[in-house]
Scaffold this active site. Structure first.
Site, PDB file in Angstrom:
ATOM      1  CG  LEU A 147      -1.941  -1.110   1.376  1.00 29.12           C
ATOM      2  CD1 LEU A 147      -2.739  -0.922   2.658  1.00 29.12           C
ATOM      3  CD2 LEU A 147      -2.862  -1.146   0.176  1.00 29.12           C
ATOM      4  CG  ASP A 148       0.587   4.099  -3.092  1.00 26.84           C
ATOM      5  OD1 ASP A 148       1.494   3.361  -3.504  1.00 26.84           O
ATOM      6  OD2 ASP A 148      -0.359   4.482  -3.802  1.00 26.84           O
ATOM      7  CE  LYS A 149       4.929   9.195   4.655  1.00 28.41           C
ATOM      8  NZ  LYS A 149       5.854  10.345   4.517  1.00 28.41           N
TER       9      LYS A 149
END
Length: 327
Positions: A147-149
């Site tokens: 998952l993106d930050k």
């Protein structure tokens, strides 16, 4: 696993049957072990960890012959390069093979330049300790998807090579049930699918884009759950593929970028004029992409049980929803 056994190599012995003759050596050994990937076995062969009648075999493509005896020695997993750190993790499920967690927004998954510490991997190393069997010869958690930050929500992480291989294959085969909640600008249809290959944006290497040549096939199914004055839509996005920034790219390309997206939202959307001032300000000031991994389902690699997890969006997302609803 005891400390002593964790520091000892593991030996596997095989005799080639007539039915197994004619196979590549790396495939024969990987199939026989079951818990190591073929690429891992190949690297062990090339490193001189396979023996036949006392002689070292270094050629992964060597053809097996009936009656030959092979020994594969797997060295103990080396300590992980990232440092183990003591951070609380929002774990939903854990057993000997895997962990399912609800990642908060703002948490980086992998250490990288500028983020060498304080990442999910650092925290997992601290949490799991010697429970990690080692993946790819290194004591580390198996990150099978990311998952993106600034995306929150559900992730599954492998603790064993067997789980890592099985989950990686399930993701590659699209045999994973996962969907996201997102807030997008504009009014979306009740149901729509976006089918467009995604590749790197040649003008901005930090961005992905829909491309007509090259790229990787990407398919996103979107359902509108709620609309706010035709200005903002709460949508459910179901992934048929898993490409970098897939939801963010498909929706922005369709003219519906996510609220707060720092990469794909480049100007104030005209749709924002449809909100009252309080809701408009809250929507324009939302500090991250409004994206949450809300559902994750898969078959457990060992027990074959169907597991399904759901997660409510975090408070910042919920607070924005309340404001949009006039609460």
């Amino acid at each position: 696993m005891t400390d002593a056994s964790a520091n000892m190599p593991t030996r596997f012995d095989f005799i080639v049957t007539p039915e197994q003759a004619g196979q590549r050596l790396d495939r024969f050994l990987a199939d026989g072990i079951g818990s190591l990937s073929r690429s891992r076995v190949k690297s062990l062969i090339e490193a001189g960890q396979v023996f036949c009648d006392g002689a070292i075999i270094r050629e992964p493509s060597e053809t097996t012959r009936a009656g030959r005896q092979f020994t594969l020695v797997v060295p103990p997993a080396a300590p992980a390069r990232p440092q183990a750190e003591d951070h609380a993790l929002p774990i939903i499920f854990e057993d000997r093979d895997l962990i399912v967690l609800d990642k908060p927004a703002g948490l980086v998954v992998h250490p990288a330049p500028g983020n060498e510490t304080g990442t999910l991997v650092n925290a997992l190393l601290g949490h799991c300790g010697d429970d990690l069997e080692g993946i790819g010869g290194e004591k580390r958690p198996g990150i099978v998807h990311r998952l993106d930050k600034d995306t929150s929500g559900l992730m599954v992480v492998a603790k064993t090579p067997m789980a890592h291989n099985a989950l990686s294959e399930a993701f590659a085969a699209r045999d994973i049930d996962r969907s996201y909640l997102a807030l997008a600008w504009g009014l979306l249809p009740s149901e729509i699918s976006y089918d467009g290959a995604i590749g790197r944006d040649k003008r901005d290497r930090k961005r992905m884009t829909v491309v007509t040549q090259g790229g990787k096939h990407a398919l996103t199914h979107v359902r509108c759950l709620e609309a706010f004055d035709a200005a903002v839509s709460l949508v459910s996005c179901k992934l048929a593929t898993g490409r970098t920034h897939q939801i963010r790219v498909h929706l922005s390309q369709a003219g519906h970028p996510l609220l707060g997206d720092p990469v794909y939202l480049r100007r104030i959307p005209a749709a924002s004029r449809g909100l009252d001032e309080t809701a408009r300000r809250a929507a324009l000031d939302f500090p991250r992409q409004a994206l949450h991994a809300a559902r994750l389902g898969f078959t457990h690699p060992r027990t074959k049980e169907t597991l399904l997890f759901t997660s409510e969006p975090p408070e910042d997302f919920q607070g924005l929803l309340r404001t949009l609803r006039g609460g």
